[in-house]
Write an enzyme that holds these catalytic residues in place. Sequence first.
Site: not given
Length: 381
Positions: A43, A51, A54, A76, A78, A81
């Site tokens: 991702t 966090c 998933r 990058r 999240c 969180c």
Amino acid sequence: MNPQADRPTSVSSVYQTEAQRWQAVCTRDARADGAFFYGVSTTGIFCRPSCASRLPRREHVAFFATAQAARAAGLRECKRCRPGGLPRELAIVERACAVLDADPQARITLAQLSDAVHVSPFHLQRLFTRVVGVSPRQYQAAHRGAALRDALQRGERVTRAALDAGFNSPSRLYENAASELGMAPSAYRNKGAGLVVHYACASTPLGQVLVAATEKGICHIAFGDAADSLVGELRRTLAHAQLIEDDARIAPFVAQIDAYLHGGRETFDLPLDVAATAFRQRVWDALRRIPYGETRSYTQIAEALGAPRAVRAVASACAANPVALAIPCHRVVQKRGALAGYRWGLSRKEVLLRTEAQRAGATGADALGEGAKPAKLDDVA
């Protein structure tokens, strides 16, 4: 109340290995927040351990000591969180701190404080504790303790100092004295009068070490070139205490220090008896979260505490550390990796960092930071 009494004495040791860090991610362990971050290659995002996103596959996960390191790897933040910072939450906490700081002697309940900042008591309690490192009640207690220490150091009578600091009665003061001062108020004012402190000196690879302890725990660990000078410093600090040289009683503590310096252990299991202001408690707790073999800059510590402008205050808290190694202020360096000051000598700091880095399997550049110069592993003594 001292928040260190409510936390493990070696939080960072729980999250040192990748297996331990992965377990923290799997359980969304909020206690690991700040100790490390994890990134997901599929991702391109990095998160806090707690966090709620998933859970990724283990083979896609990498761990990072800082948010800066995760960004440097091309990841990058999240959006769920917000691992790089909590601007809205920080604003709420700053407002809460402003309310508490406006009248440090007042006893403000959690309900009153939550009304003042317009959030629920439950949310404020969790948010304040996560950002500041102590609860609102502990923050107020530290304020009272600081005011009390200042008054006692000026020589004021215990009763007057207690009332001025916000204690409702002398009996309330003595109920909380151990946690807020580390010793009885009269003993603190009189430089340890009535206090029994056992101490011992020993030879180490870093020279002589002096360890001193009250019945509650370690109150002093210092390094020097000569035992006499270390004992002299202790006598000046606790001029009116009963100091007893007791090698047998201090031997278990010295043994831990010796094992640490010879690579036999990476953390300490030492009961501490030290008192500090709320901010110093937060700094010292942050220092104890720095993993073995790694360093942080004064700027990074300040940012982690939600007080990016408090770099000088962080440096002052490091300089005031009374227990070398147990609170690892040697792991804090300047922004570009220079070794800055160290209460027990830069040469000792250099040896400690280089030795820890080598034993942790890190390179010298990774451990000391960009711009740091290599150290020689010669004995300092």
